[in-house]
Write an enzyme that holds these catalytic residues in place. Structure first.
Site, PDB file in Angstrom:
ATOM      1  N   PHE A 271      30.275  71.854   2.833  1.00 31.90           N
ATOM      2  CA  PHE A 271      30.954  72.468   1.686  1.00 31.90           C
ATOM      3  C   PHE A 271      30.109  73.645   1.214  1.00 31.90           C
ATOM      4  CE2 PHE A 271      32.883  72.781  -2.504  1.00 31.90           C
ATOM      5  CZ  PHE A 271      34.212  72.566  -2.201  1.00 31.90           C
TER       6      PHE A 271
ATOM      7  N   CYS B  94      25.053  72.618  -1.463  1.00 32.13           N
ATOM      8  CA  CYS B  94      25.270  73.544  -2.577  1.00 32.13           C
ATOM      9  C   CYS B  94      26.457  73.063  -3.401  1.00 32.13           C
ATOM     10  CB  CYS B  94      25.516  74.957  -2.062  1.00 32.13           C
ATOM     11  SG  CYS B  94      25.789  76.134  -3.406  1.00 32.13           S
ATOM     12  N   ILE B  95      26.172  72.786  -4.672  1.00 28.95           N
ATOM     13  CA  ILE B  95      27.201  72.354  -5.611  1.00 28.95           C
ATOM     14  C   ILE B  95      27.308  73.437  -6.676  1.00 28.95           C
ATOM     15  CG2 ILE B  95      27.970  70.525  -7.161  1.00 28.95           C
ATOM     16  CD1 ILE B  95      25.783  68.751  -5.688  1.00 28.95           C
TER      17      ILE B  95
ATOM     18  N   GLU C 120      35.426  73.879 -13.229  1.00 29.28           N
ATOM     19  CA  GLU C 120      35.963  73.710 -14.579  1.00 29.28           C
ATOM     20  C   GLU C 120      36.112  72.244 -14.976  1.00 29.28           C
ATOM     21  OE1 GLU C 120      39.525  75.986 -14.953  1.00 29.28           O
ATOM     22  OE2 GLU C 120      38.571  77.795 -14.186  1.00 29.28           O
ATOM     23  N   THR C 121      35.727  71.331 -14.092  1.00 28.27           N
ATOM     24  CA  THR C 121      35.916  69.917 -14.396  1.00 28.27           C
ATOM     25  C   THR C 121      34.591  69.171 -14.332  1.00 28.27           C
ATOM     26  OG1 THR C 121      36.245  69.225 -12.099  1.00 28.27           O
ATOM     27  CG2 THR C 121      38.193  70.022 -13.290  1.00 28.27           C
TER      28      THR C 121
ATOM     29  N   HIS D 203      33.739  67.097 -12.248  1.00 32.39           N
ATOM     30  CA  HIS D 203      33.390  66.819 -10.859  1.00 32.39           C
ATOM     31  C   HIS D 203      31.996  67.344 -10.504  1.00 32.39           C
ATOM     32  CE1 HIS D 203      34.268  65.658  -6.760  1.00 32.39           C
ATOM     33  NE2 HIS D 203      33.948  66.861  -6.342  1.00 32.39           N
TER      34      HIS D 203
ATOM     35  N   ASN E 242      14.672  67.491  -1.257  1.00 31.82           N
ATOM     36  CA  ASN E 242      16.029  67.702  -1.765  1.00 31.82           C
ATOM     37  C   ASN E 242      16.253  69.181  -2.049  1.00 31.82           C
ATOM     38  OD1 ASN E 242      18.480  67.755  -3.034  1.00 31.82           O
ATOM     39  ND2 ASN E 242      18.041  66.095  -4.451  1.00 31.82           N
TER      40      ASN E 242
ATOM     41  N   ARG F  70      18.905  81.800  -4.739  1.00 29.57           N
ATOM     42  CA  ARG F  70      17.960  80.720  -4.471  1.00 29.57           C
ATOM     43  C   ARG F  70      17.885  80.297  -3.008  1.00 29.57           C
ATOM     44  NH1 ARG F  70      19.685  80.815  -9.367  1.00 29.57           N
ATOM     45  NH2 ARG F  70      18.549  79.925 -11.124  1.00 29.57           N
TER      46      ARG F  70
END
Length: 154
Positions: free
Chosen positions: A26, A84-85, A89-90, A92, A117, A131
């Site tokens: 992702f 990568c997160i 808008e939620t 989640h 990590n 980053r």
């Protein structure tokens, strides 16, 4: 009594180490660049290509289970989590960031195997790109240093 690593430079010789890398797909452009930088630094630290196992999983929530399987194999001296997160808008974002982070930490503690990590948790894509180089390289350095430290401690 000698204190391990106190006042000493980090031991960054990776020539004898076997390293497992789990990369979330992702946000693949970002995680691919993380992996590229991580692999380049592992090579610079002397880790041989044939001693690196690099696998991919769908997303950050799947990273810990692959890390756990690698840890249980007893084939690795250190593991690296890449992902990568990016905040949406939620809620989640918080769920994925918190649970993936907790899972990565749990694998390290349960296995007594160092896990670096490098799952980025950022507000936007620009922060991730800012980053990606340093975090990829840092993950490699952390994995090698901690593998060497744990070897000294046991």
């Amino acid at each position: 009594m000698r204190h391990a690593n106190q006042g000493e430079a980090p031991q960054l010789d990776g020539r004898h180490l076997k390293v497992g890398i789990v990369q979330a797909r992702f946000n693949a452009d970002i995680t691919g660049k993380l992996a590229e930088n991580c692999l380049a630094e592992l090579a610079a630290l002397g880790v041989h290509d044939e001693h690196i196992r690099h696998v991919t999983v769908p997303g950050a929530l799947e990273v810990p289970v692959a890390l756990q399987a690698m840890a249980e194999s007893d084939e690795f001296d250190a593991l690296i989590a890449l992902g990568c997160i990016i905040r949406g808008e939620t809620y989640h974002f918080e769920l994925v960031a918190n649970e993936s982070g907790a899972g990565v930490t749990r694998v390290a503690l349960d296995s007594t195997l160092p896990v670096a990590n490098a799952i980025l948790t950022v507000e936007n894509e620009a922060q991730a790109w800012a980053r990606v180089e340093e975090k990829g390289r840092d993950a490699a350095r952390v994995a090698v240093e901690m593998a060497n430290l744990l070897d000294d401690l046991t």
